[in-house]
Design a protein around this motif. Structure first.
Motif, short mmCIF file in Angstrom:
data_model
loop_
_atom_site.label_atom_id
_atom_site.label_comp_id
_atom_site.label_asym_id
_atom_site.label_seq_id
_atom_site.Cartn_x
_atom_site.Cartn_y
_atom_site.Cartn_z
N SER A 96 0.81 -1.22 0.00
CA SER A 96 0.00 0.00 0.00
C SER A 96 0.84 1.27 0.00
N SER A 97 2.12 1.14 0.38
CA SER A 97 2.99 2.31 0.41
C SER A 97 4.45 1.86 0.30
N TRP A 98 5.33 2.85 0.15
CA TRP A 98 6.75 2.57 0.07
C TRP A 98 7.40 2.82 1.43
N ARG A 99 8.19 1.85 1.87
CA ARG A 99 8.98 1.98 3.10
C ARG A 99 10.41 2.31 2.67
N VAL A 100 10.86 3.49 3.01
CA VAL A 100 12.16 4.00 2.57
C VAL A 100 13.13 3.94 3.74
N SER A 101 14.21 3.20 3.57
CA SER A 101 15.20 3.01 4.63
C SER A 101 16.31 4.03 4.51
N ILE A 102 16.66 4.62 5.65
CA ILE A 102 17.69 5.65 5.70
C ILE A 102 18.84 5.15 6.55
N GLU A 103 20.05 5.46 6.10
CA GLU A 103 21.25 5.04 6.83
C GLU A 103 21.17 5.52 8.28
N GLY A 104 21.41 4.60 9.20
CA GLY A 104 21.28 4.93 10.62
C GLY A 104 20.09 4.25 11.26
N GLY A 105 19.24 3.64 10.43
CA GLY A 105 18.13 2.84 10.97
C GLY A 105 16.75 3.44 10.85
N GLU A 106 16.63 4.71 10.43
CA GLU A 106 15.31 5.34 10.31
C GLU A 106 14.57 4.81 9.08
N THR A 107 13.25 4.72 9.20
CA THR A 107 12.40 4.35 8.08
C THR A 107 11.27 5.36 7.95
N VAL A 108 11.03 5.82 6.73
CA VAL A 108 9.88 6.68 6.47
C VAL A 108 9.01 5.97 5.43
N THR A 109 7.72 6.30 5.43
CA THR A 109 6.81 5.69 4.47
C THR A 109 6.14 6.76 3.63
N ALA A 110 5.80 6.38 2.41
CA ALA A 110 5.16 7.33 1.49
C ALA A 110 4.27 6.57 0.53
N LYS A 111 3.20 7.24 0.10
CA LYS A 111 2.32 6.63 -0.90
C LYS A 111 3.06 6.46 -2.22
N TYR A 112 3.89 7.45 -2.58
CA TYR A 112 4.59 7.43 -3.86
C TYR A 112 6.08 7.62 -3.64
N LEU A 113 6.88 6.96 -4.45
CA LEU A 113 8.33 7.08 -4.39
C LEU A 113 8.82 7.56 -5.75
N LEU A 114 9.61 8.62 -5.73
CA LEU A 114 10.20 9.15 -6.97
C LEU A 114 11.71 9.20 -6.78
N THR A 115 12.44 8.50 -7.63
CA THR A 115 13.89 8.50 -7.53
C THR A 115 14.45 9.47 -8.56
N ALA A 116 15.20 10.45 -8.06
CA ALA A 116 15.81 11.48 -8.93
C ALA A 116 17.28 11.60 -8.56
N THR A 117 17.97 10.48 -8.65
CA THR A 117 19.36 10.41 -8.21
C THR A 117 20.36 10.83 -9.28
N GLY A 118 19.88 11.20 -10.44
CA GLY A 118 20.77 11.68 -11.48
C GLY A 118 21.40 10.56 -12.27
N PHE A 119 21.72 10.87 -13.51
CA PHE A 119 22.42 9.88 -14.34
C PHE A 119 23.89 9.81 -13.95
N LEU A 120 24.45 10.95 -13.57
CA LEU A 120 25.88 11.02 -13.27
C LEU A 120 26.04 11.32 -11.78
N SER A 121 25.71 10.32 -10.96
CA SER A 121 25.72 10.53 -9.51
C SER A 121 26.68 9.62 -8.77
N GLN A 122 27.16 8.56 -9.42
CA GLN A 122 28.05 7.61 -8.75
C GLN A 122 29.45 7.71 -9.37
N PRO A 123 30.39 8.41 -8.73
CA PRO A 123 31.73 8.59 -9.31
C PRO A 123 32.41 7.26 -9.60
#
Length: 494
Positions: free
Chosen positions: A112-139
């Motif tokens: 029913s929703s997205w569970r988003v895990s954050i470094e350090g142990g926190e979790t947030v939830t959202a109805k919609y998830l949009l990833t905008a991490t860029g094409f050139l983001s990982q050196p």
């Protein structure tokens, strides 16, 4: 459990901000924008190396609905792009939704929703998830024997050290892509010795970079139609280069050859030494690798203290670099202009687990890189992947962003009209889009040109050019606004 947020957006660059603006237009206010860096702007925050500038005309590198009349040059320096990003965030009230220094480690669809895990142990939830991490983001770090033993200063272009003075140093640059083309002339001005290690030469054309006079900036501010006309002219030129010479290569091979001759003539005018000129001339077709503009890249190599090395690097030791022919060069500073890793650590940049435990990264690698209209993927409800295969349209990233904003507008309005809050692209629609893209790529320079030696990030590890959308930008905009809503299934969350 009810979702904490309407949507979580991963990435606070121009793509993430465009998505947030569109969601707000649609009435979604409870947004969370997460970014691992300490401020907004994406690549224009991370990159601050000397010579940094946009490599297409500034008038086309901005949101069409938020033009900037005050670019100081035709090709604006990086600091102005960062300032423009801050202006957009402030004007559209996005800062309050942003959290920086926040590393997203993964996201899972729970039905029913997205569970988003954050470094350090926190979790947030959202109805919609949009990833905008860029094409050139990982050196991309070079895999060279002994590089970890080098005792001098090592700088990657994405982590430039402003406090380090290159004056009088013996420097080496590894890489000759678009970043290096901007950086090398600046290092050449101050370094005592500069050796550039080139694996693949790059197509470079003249850069019509002029200061924009204050009266013209004021005219743009007072008469937006004038700036809109300039933007249209610049976009048309880029479209001609991209579509005629690259995407429609089968029909317009002549346009591709004209582009090559234009670049060759530029090189010939600036470098008279035939041996050096041969080293700087690509042996692959124009467009196989991203070309760029520069007026001072080639002349840098004619300076007596700048050396071009085309032999492959065998190893690096504590104080120097050894090439395959046994030549050793002593250096104080190693600059890595080695670009980004798109296909191994990006697509996606975080672990995404969809319906029935489907892993997006594994699925892409096992079944071809693909995404319907470059935006959505079957098996991943309520996910909008803004940096996906076949999504990059034209030469300006803002073309891609605004096409995706149009897609979001049509998709979310269609979903709400049906009384739904869950969407998922159908397998049929996805497969038909993939087949159409594969067919169109077959007409492009990527399939018909000589690209084997290009070492281009346009190609994935399977040798497929699945980054760029092989259609005109007009077609991309039209389809984003008119795609059949029947290509999606809609439902109510359980």
């Amino acid at each position: 459990m009810d979702a904490q947020y309407d949507a979580v957006i991963v990435g606070a660059g121009f793509g993430g901000m465009g998505a947030a603006i569109q969601l707000r237009r649609l009435g979604y206010r409870d947004l969370l924008i997460l970014d691992r860096e300490d401020d907004l702007g994406g690549t224009w925050h991370v990159n601050r190396y000397p010579g940094l500038a946009v490599d297409i005309p500034s008038s086309t590198y901005s949101y069409s609905f938020e033009p900037n009349p005050y670019w100081s040059r035709l090709f604006a320096p990086g600091a102005e792009l960062k300032k423009y990003a801050e202006h957009v965030a402030d004007k559209y009230g996005l800062r309050a939704s942003m959290r920086f220094g926040t590393v997203v480690t993964g996201a899972t669809w729970d039905g029913s929703s997205w569970r988003v895990s954050i470094e350090g142990g926190e979790t947030v939830t959202a109805k919609y998830l949009l990833t905008a991490t860029g094409f050139l983001s990982q050196p991309k770090m070079p895999d060279i024997e002994g590089i970890e033993k080098f005792a001098g200063k090592v700088i990657h272009t994405t982590k430039w050290d402003d406090s380090y003075d290159l004056a009088g140093k013996r420097a080496a640059v590894i890489g000759t892509g678009a970043t290096a083309v901007q950086l090398i002339p600046e290092i050449a001005k101050v370094a005592a010795e500069l050796t550039v290690y080139q694996r693949t030469p790059i197509w470079v054309s003249p850069k019509p970079d002029y200061a924009v006079p204050k009266p013209l900036q004021q005219a743009f501010a007072k008469l937006p139609l004038v700036q809109r006309a300039v933007r249209m002219a610049g976009s048309s030129i880029l479209e001609l280069m991209m579509i005629s010479g690259v995407v429609q290569y089968r029909q317009f091979r002549g346009a591709n050859r004209i582009a090559e001759r234009w670049c060759r003539a530029h090189l010939y005018r600036q470098v008279r030494d035939p041996q050096l000129r041969r080293k700087l001339t690509p042996d692959y077709s124009f467009g196989c690798k991203r070309p760029t503009f520069s007026n001072d890249y080639f002349p840098s190599f004619t300076r007596p203290h700048v050396h071009l090395e085309t032999n492959s690097i065998e190893r690096i030791d504590e104080t120097g670099i050894v090439t395959a022919d046994g030549k050793r060069t002593e250096i104080d500073t190693l600059v890595l202009a080695t670009g980004f890793n798109l296909w191994d650590t990006n697509f996606p940049a975080i672990e995404i687990i969809g319906r029935d435990g489907k892993n997006l990264g594994k699925w892409w690698r096992d079944n071809r890189f693909q995404a319907y209209e470059g935006v959505t993927v079957p098996g991943f409800p309520n996910l909008v992947s803004l940096n996906s295969p076949y999504s990059y349209s034209g030469l300006s990233y803002f073309t891609t962003i605004e096409c995706q904003m149009k897609h979001l507008d049509r998709l979310f309005k269609g979903m709400r009209a049906r009384g739904s809050d869950v969407f998922e692209v159908t397998q049929r629609a996805n497969d038909e889009f993939l087949d159409r893209m594969k067919h169109k790529v077959g007409h492009s320079v990527f399939a018909l040109g000589q690209c084997a030696t290009a070492n281009s990030y346009y190609f994935n590890q399977h040798g497929e050019a699945t980054l760029l959308r092989p259609t005109s930008t007009i077609s991309a905009h039209r389809e984003a606004a008119r795609f059949p809503l029947e290509d999606y299934s809609f439902a109510r969350a359980v």
